[in-house]
Design a protein around this motif. Structure first.
Motif, PDB file in Angstrom:
ATOM      1  N   PRO A  25       0.640  -7.526  -0.376  1.00  0.00           N
ATOM      2  CA  PRO A  25       1.304  -6.082  -0.819  1.00  0.00           C
ATOM      3  C   PRO A  25       2.760  -6.407  -0.259  1.00  0.00           C
ATOM      4  N   SER A  26       3.911  -5.607  -0.593  1.00  0.00           N
ATOM      5  CA  SER A  26       5.075  -5.230   0.534  1.00  0.00           C
ATOM      6  C   SER A  26       4.551  -4.545   1.616  1.00  0.00           C
ATOM      7  N   MET A  27       5.399  -4.337   2.849  1.00  0.00           N
ATOM      8  CA  MET A  27       4.689  -3.577   3.928  1.00  0.00           C
ATOM      9  C   MET A  27       5.331  -1.677   3.551  1.00  0.00           C
ATOM     10  N   LYS A  28       5.923  -2.366   2.910  1.00  0.00           N
ATOM     11  CA  LYS A  28       6.561  -0.408   1.787  1.00  0.00           C
ATOM     12  C   LYS A  28       5.396  -0.158   0.905  1.00  0.00           C
ATOM     13  N   GLU A  29       4.880  -1.180   0.211  1.00  0.00           N
ATOM     14  CA  GLU A  29       3.310  -0.651  -0.487  1.00  0.00           C
ATOM     15  C   GLU A  29       2.075  -0.401   0.565  1.00  0.00           C
TER      16      GLU A  29
END
Length: 755
Positions: A740-744
């Motif tokens: 995942p992205s760090m935001k996710e």
């Protein structure tokens, strides 16, 4: 080259001539030719958003991001002219060309969230029909000129998250149609301009604005005002507050405001966090109430007018008896009513108290001398106690740093001949002198730190850590301020300007979960980076991490708090289109509130001249192998063979460009370590990444892997542990695109609660 007003007319004539020449060989209209000039000024277009922009078309109206409108008298056929250019989130790299401001009927420019650099061309401010100018989240620098006053039709101005500096133009608030202004996260300085009559949304947060709040600020139409994270001082004037409507959101937090908050409806309706961070601000809605000052009217008519400090001092006692009006001798009494015996008793009591305080200070001094005895030999090895099976990581760093310091080419830091050491200390109490080399220069890069080279040279310093190319010290100034000073030993950058540009780019990224870079020192041999000192050490050294295991003296809630802090910091870095590339426990520092603060961001550019960012996989592999063979690398594993490479994504050894997915992988390993108390080896991760490995029947297996220090806290919280574990595994997936992205990842972490 940016144009100035003097040669603007000449440039217009030359451009017009060039357009006529181009029109003689192509059918493309003038607007299209100007847009092609913008295209060819772009250095990189990785998403090929400008691929459809070609000379063969008659008009640019079909080009990606371009909108045209028919311009002409009502009722007659007109020409289609370009009125909008919108290319947000396109990863465009390069300057903004002057030709863009020459498009006659341009109403909207939206180039936000790109990599545009340089300064704004002056031609932009001659676009009299421009209504929307959105250039947020780029790296545009320079000043915003007073020519912005020419944009009389401008309704929205968004230049946030760039590197603009200088003063905010005085003509900006006077634009008659301007309703939305966002200049946040830049380097604007000076005082706040006045006359914001028409603006409805104004965000000037995270700049370097100073001075006081002006009485003539305006704000009659404001719905949102954010001045937080500046250096605005003084009181909040009543005239400033009363003009702002009562339903407006006003954020004045984290400034230097003082005194009582005016009783205006706008400020009384605010949340307390919008006024916090001002140490001397008081009154509602804050919980800190203002003290009621005493007034002269409450004093007796014959009261003394001397200052309080003088008024409380007893007057001299007369040595001869006084006589009343009847001639009868009176007792020897002071004018205040105290007898001489009482005054003498008070004096004796004060002297006794001072003597007792001196004895306590002397006792503490002797106790500290016993606790920290001097070591006569600086190169003495750590005492080999037979009951002590292994020394702590920091003790080994200190011992090795003492030997390394003498051999480094830099001469800015020199060890003293005395040292003190204690196993209970996270820091080495080895004092050092910071000595000036000829030609050294200290430059502050945050716009707020007041630090002189002479002051730094007088600091006492203590070794915090050592790596293959640098040593980190805690420098304590004479005024009590503490900084972390990194002395770079292997510095490839040879020019100060290039070094300064790199440092300023790093310092621009400011976030509560990132260490603040304050200044640097440049010399022929010495390069120092001066950052905030984070008091509670790192995740690698907390509680000494004896045995190498992650047996942290932290609760489950404390570990989750650290994980969320790291995720917030990395998500911010990635949002700014950067990669940390070296996330590991020793680079996760803990502040006084045990919040995670990420350090060493951008350090590879300074130590290795950005080798890793050029995609040199072999060079990166050699670097990591050298690091993993260092004794300082073995800091977070139950096995001495597991080092820094445990936190590195598998693809970092390939010849690829840095990716945010590298940081996601490293974060996943750290996240699993926080839960289990140890680093999971690659073969263990591979087993868990088999299909269907984390199912309901595997919950017992997951629960058994939890760190013994928090076993009691996870009982009955199986869902929390499994969600935590699954997120760590997903982030540490060997396939980059499946991470995942760090935001996710942060969004998932925010849904995990342990209370």
């Amino acid at each position: 080259m940016s144009l100035n007003p003097k040669n603007l007319h000449l440039w217009w004539r030359l451009s017009s001539l060039l357009i006529l020449l181009l029109q003689s060989v192509t059918s493309l209209n003038p607007d299209g030719i100007l847009l092609l000039k913008f295209k060819y000024s772009i250095l990189s277009d990785p998403l090929s958003v400008l691929e459809s922009w070609i000379y063969d078309d008659e008009t640019p109206c079909s080009w990606h991001g371009v909108t045209c409108t028919e311009i002409g008298p009502p009722g007659t056929p007109g020409l289609f002219r370009v009125t909008s250019l919108a290319l947000p989130n396109s990863q465009l790299l390069g300057p903004i060309s002057e030709e863009l401001g020459m498009i006659e009927h341009l109403h909207q420019i939206d180039l936000s969230n790109n990599f545009l650099n340089g300064s704004l061309p002056y031609t932009i401010f001659n676009s009299s029909q421009l209504q929307v100018l959105s250039l947020s989240n780029n790296v545009i620098s320079g000043e915003l000129p007073e020519l912005v006053g020419n944009l009389t039709n401008l309704k929205l101005l968004n230049l946030s998250d760039n590197a603009f500096a200088g003063l905010i133009p005085e003509k900006l608030p006077t634009l008659p149609n301007l309703t939305v202004v966002s200049l946040k996260s830049n380097y604007f300085s000076g005082s706040l301009p006045t006359g914001f009559i028409h603006v409805e949304v104004l965000d000037l947060s995270s700049n370097l604005l100073n001075g006081s709040l002006p009485n003539g600020f305006g704000g009659e139409n404001l719905r949102y005002l954010n001045l937080s994270y500046n250096k605005i001082s003084g009181t909040i004037p009543q005239a400033f507050a009363k003009r702002i409507p009562g339903n407006t959101t006003v954020d004045l937090s984290f400034n230097n405001l003082t005194g009582p908050i005016p009783g205006s409806e706008a400020l009384l309706n605010q949340n307390t966090e919008f006024l916090s961070g001002n140490a001397d601000l008081c009154g509602k809605p804050l919980k800190l109430l203002c003290t009621v000052p005493s007034t002269a009217s409450t004093a007796p008519p014959n009261a003394t007018t001397s200052s309080p400090a003088i008024a409380v001092m007893p007057k001299p006692i007369e040595t001869t008896p006084s006589t009343n009006t009847t001639g009868t001798p009176t007792q020897n009494v002071s004018p205040g009513g105290l007898k001489p015996v009482t005054i003498a008793a008070i004096v004796v009591g004060d002297l006794a108290g001072m003597a007792l305080l001196a004895l306590i200070i002397l006792f503490i001094y002797h106790q500290r001398k016993k606790r920290y005895p001097k070591i006569p030999n600086i190169n003495a090895t750590v005492a080999s106690n037979s009951e002590k099976k292994e020394e702590s990581v920091i003790s080994r760093q200190v011992a090795d740093a003492r030997t390394t310091t003498a051999s480094l080419p830099c001469s800015c830091l020199t060890m003293k001949e005395e040292a003190t050491s204690s196993d209970s200390d996270r820091e080495s109490n080895t004092a050092v002198d910071i000595m000036a080399a000829h030609g050294n220069t200290l430059v502050t890069v945050d716009g707020e730190t007041n630090l002189e080279l002479e002051t730094l040279l007088k600091a006492s310093a203590y070794i915090l850590g050592n790596s293959h190319a640098s040593i980190v010290y805690k420098a304590v100034l004479e005024d009590g301020r503490a900084f972390a000073v990194r002395r770079i030993g292997e510095c490839v950058i040879e020019r100060m300007k290039e070094f300064e540009n790199q440092v300023r780019a790093i310092a621009k990224l400011r976030h509560p979960n990132l260490v603040k870079l304050r200044a640097f020192c440049w010399g022929p041999d010495d390069k120092l980076l001066i950052c905030d000192h984070v008091p509670n050490g790192s995740l690698a050294t907390i509680d000494s991490r004896r045995g190498g295991a992650c047996s942290l003296n932290l609760s489950l809630e404390g570990r989750l708090k650290i994980a969320k802090g790291v995720a917030r910091g990395l998500a911010f870095i990635h949002e700014k289109k950067h990669v940390h590339g070296n996330v590991k426990p020793s680079n996760i520092l803990l502040n006084s509130e045990m919040e995670a603060v990420i350090s060493d961001f951008g350090l590879d550019r300074l130590l290795l001249n950005d080798v890793t960012h050029r995609g040199n996989g072999s060079a990166r592999q050699q670097e990591l192998l050298a690091l993993s063979s260092s004794p300082y690398a073995r800091m977070a594993s139950s096995s001495s063979t597991v080092g820094l490479m445990a936190y590195q994504a598998p693809e970092t050894f390939q010849n690829v460009r840095p990716s945010s997915k590298w940081d996601v992988y490293s974060f996943g390993v750290v996240l699993l370590e926080l839960l289990t108390g140890r680093v999971l080896l690659e073969r263990e991760l591979d087993q868990w990444h088999e299909p269907g490995s984390v199912e309901l029947e595997e919950q017992n297996r997951v629960m058994k892997m939890v760190d013994v220090a928090i076993k009691g806290e996870v009982e009955g919280r199986e869902s929390v542990v499994v969600a935590w574990f699954k997120l760590g595994l997903t982030c540490a997936c060997p396939v980059p695109h499946k991470r995942p992205s760090m935001k996710e990842a942060l969004q998932i972490l925010d849904k995990i609660h342990v209370k």
